[in-house]
Design a protein around this motif. Structure first.
Motif, short mmCIF file in Angstrom:
data_model
loop_
_atom_site.label_atom_id
_atom_site.label_comp_id
_atom_site.label_asym_id
_atom_site.label_seq_id
_atom_site.Cartn_x
_atom_site.Cartn_y
_atom_site.Cartn_z
N HIS A 91 0.87 -1.17 0.00
CA HIS A 91 0.00 0.00 0.00
C HIS A 91 0.91 1.22 0.00
N ALA A 92 0.73 2.09 -0.96
CA ALA A 92 1.54 3.31 -1.05
C ALA A 92 0.62 4.51 -1.03
N LEU A 93 0.93 5.47 -0.17
CA LEU A 93 0.17 6.72 -0.11
C LEU A 93 0.81 7.72 -1.07
N LEU A 94 0.08 8.05 -2.13
CA LEU A 94 0.62 8.94 -3.15
C LEU A 94 0.42 10.41 -2.77
N SER A 95 -0.72 10.72 -2.19
CA SER A 95 -0.98 12.09 -1.75
C SER A 95 -2.03 12.06 -0.64
N GLY A 96 -2.09 13.15 0.12
CA GLY A 96 -3.01 13.20 1.24
C GLY A 96 -2.39 12.59 2.48
N ARG A 97 -3.24 12.06 3.34
CA ARG A 97 -2.73 11.44 4.56
C ARG A 97 -3.64 10.28 4.94
N MET A 112 0.67 7.64 8.30
CA MET A 112 1.41 7.58 7.04
C MET A 112 1.39 8.95 6.38
N ALA A 113 2.51 9.30 5.79
CA ALA A 113 2.64 10.56 5.05
C ALA A 113 2.81 10.24 3.57
N PRO A 114 2.58 11.22 2.69
CA PRO A 114 2.79 10.97 1.25
C PRO A 114 4.19 10.42 0.98
N GLY A 115 4.24 9.37 0.19
CA GLY A 115 5.50 8.71 -0.12
C GLY A 115 5.77 7.50 0.75
N ASP A 116 5.01 7.33 1.83
CA ASP A 116 5.18 6.16 2.69
C ASP A 116 4.62 4.92 2.00
N ALA A 146 -7.29 11.82 -0.62
CA ALA A 146 -6.08 11.00 -0.55
C ALA A 146 -6.07 10.06 -1.75
N LEU A 147 -4.91 9.80 -2.27
CA LEU A 147 -4.74 8.90 -3.41
C LEU A 147 -3.76 7.80 -3.02
N HIS A 167 13.12 -17.41 -1.17
CA HIS A 167 14.53 -17.11 -0.91
C HIS A 167 14.69 -16.74 0.56
N PRO A 168 15.76 -17.20 1.23
CA PRO A 168 15.93 -16.90 2.66
C PRO A 168 16.02 -15.41 2.95
N LEU A 169 16.33 -14.59 1.94
CA LEU A 169 16.34 -13.15 2.13
C LEU A 169 15.02 -12.66 2.71
N LEU A 170 13.89 -13.21 2.20
CA LEU A 170 12.59 -12.73 2.63
C LEU A 170 12.18 -13.22 4.01
N ALA A 171 12.88 -14.23 4.52
CA ALA A 171 12.53 -14.74 5.84
C ALA A 171 12.78 -13.69 6.92
N GLY A 172 13.70 -12.76 6.65
CA GLY A 172 13.99 -11.73 7.64
C GLY A 172 13.04 -10.56 7.60
N LEU A 173 12.18 -10.49 6.58
CA LEU A 173 11.22 -9.40 6.51
C LEU A 173 10.19 -9.52 7.62
N PRO A 174 9.81 -8.42 8.25
CA PRO A 174 8.70 -8.48 9.20
C PRO A 174 7.39 -8.76 8.46
N ASP A 175 6.41 -9.25 9.18
CA ASP A 175 5.11 -9.50 8.55
C ASP A 175 4.54 -8.22 7.96
N LEU A 176 4.73 -7.11 8.66
CA LEU A 176 4.28 -5.81 8.16
C LEU A 176 5.45 -4.84 8.22
N LEU A 177 5.84 -4.35 7.07
CA LEU A 177 6.96 -3.41 6.96
C LEU A 177 6.43 -2.04 6.58
N HIS A 178 6.75 -1.03 7.38
CA HIS A 178 6.36 0.35 7.09
C HIS A 178 7.61 1.16 6.81
N LEU A 179 7.70 1.70 5.60
CA LEU A 179 8.84 2.52 5.22
C LEU A 179 8.39 3.95 5.01
N ARG A 180 9.07 4.87 5.63
CA ARG A 180 8.76 6.28 5.46
C ARG A 180 9.45 6.84 4.22
N ALA A 181 8.83 7.84 3.64
CA ALA A 181 9.37 8.43 2.41
C ALA A 181 10.78 8.95 2.60
N ASP A 182 11.09 9.44 3.81
CA ASP A 182 12.41 10.04 4.03
C ASP A 182 13.49 8.99 4.28
#
Length: 308
Positions: free
Chosen positions: A40-46, A59-63, A109-110, A124-139
């Motif tokens: 899920h990506a927030l393109l604009s709004g909040r 979440m802020a735009p770009g998150d 909001a879009l 791939h074992p790379l993905l085993a380290g991912l959390p179930d829910l990953l939140h990345l901020r735009a910054d």
């Protein structure tokens, strides 16, 4: 060889599905669990991210949020807004769904949401380290913010080539998300794949293994190529990757063989050579030990396209 791109290519089991959603406050959407690794990506709004467990997250735009197993989650303009189920209809692979609008008198909001189809049979074992829910901020990464901004620009107005551009950006977003996460995690002094892919010696060795899995590699040779003694290299590789170099090489060889069996009609002898086995018998034995099934039978079975 780009190990991250190579690993994801080995897991891809179908095209990305995505949907554009425009909402006006008050709004609240509950996204059901679906097959796939969802985003899920927030393109604009909040908006607020409302996980099944835990506190609401603004979440802020770009998150961007990524749910490794496509589990349920909710998004809303406010944590107290009542939720409604998100039902975009049948998602067509590779296409952006028509507008999903929720009218209101408040702020617009879009968002863009979707699912990546990644095979579950051999993640791939790379993905085993991912959390179930990953939140990345735009910054957290300029590339992440730029990708989301480009998506928002493309979705604002219908323009020639829009479907192709959006599909390419959505596909690229998964790599950008994972790269941003890898760079974040690599700053922490903990072992794992993020550290492996940012460690010059270990990432170099992984690139060698992926570039030429058929080569009869030795631990001493791999260590020498990255400027480490055999023992120092083996210790560092095992600590970061989670298994010794030649154990990972065997795993990658069999993963590559499985993809070749499914995606080509090459004879078993040719597949065996591509992954380092001069004897078809030896290859078949190794493959069955790894997959629990003979390579010929594996080729005839339907692919498992469920999500990781």
């Amino acid at each position: 060889m780009d190990v991250l791109t190579d690993a994801l290519a080995a897991m891809r089991a179908g095209q990305t599905r995505s949907a554009r959603t425009e909402v006006h406050a008050p709004w609240g959407l509950r996204f059901p669990a679906v097959g796939g690794t969802t985003f899920h990506a927030l393109l604009s709004g909040r908006c607020w991210l409302l996980p099944p467990d835990g506190e609401p997250v603004p979440m802020a735009p770009g998150d961007v949020t990524l749910l490794r197993n496509g589990s349920t989650v909710a998004l809303a303009d406010d944590p107290v807004t009542p939720l409604r189920d998100f039902r975009p209809g049948d998602w067509e692979p590779g296409q952006v769904i028509g507008r999903v609008d929720i009218d209101g008198r408040g702020e617009r909001a879009l968002l863009i949401c979707g699912a990546y189809q990644l095979g579950r049979s051999r993640p791939h074992p790379l993905l085993a380290g991912l959390p179930d829910l990953l939140h990345l901020r735009a910054d957290e990464g300029p590339e992440l913010a730029a990708t989301v901004t480009l998506l928002g620009t493309e979705l604002e107005h219908a323009r020639p080539g829009q479907d192709g551009v959006v599909a390419a950006l959505v596909d690229a977003m998964l790599l950008v998300i994972l790269r941003t996460w890898i760079e974040r995690e690599s700053r922490a002094p903990t072992p794992g794949w993020p550290g492996a892919l940012t460690d010059p010696a270990i990432s170099g060795a992984l690139a060698d293994l992926h570039a030429d899995p058929a080569r009869q590699w030795t631990v001493a040779e791999l260590g020498d190529r990255v400027g480490l003694s055999r023992s120092a290299f083996a210790q560092r590789f095992t600590a970061l990757v989670g298994e010794p170099p030649l154990t990972y090489l065997t795993w990658w060889r069999m993963t590559t063989a499985g993809r070749l069996l499914r995606e080509s009609d090459a004879p078993l002898s040719a597949v065996a050579l591509r992954v380092g086995y001069s004897s078809e018998f030896a290859f078949a034995k190794a493959f069955k030990r790894e997959f629990g099934i003979a390579p010929g039978r594996y080729r005839r079975q339907p692919a498992l396209a469920s999500a990781v």
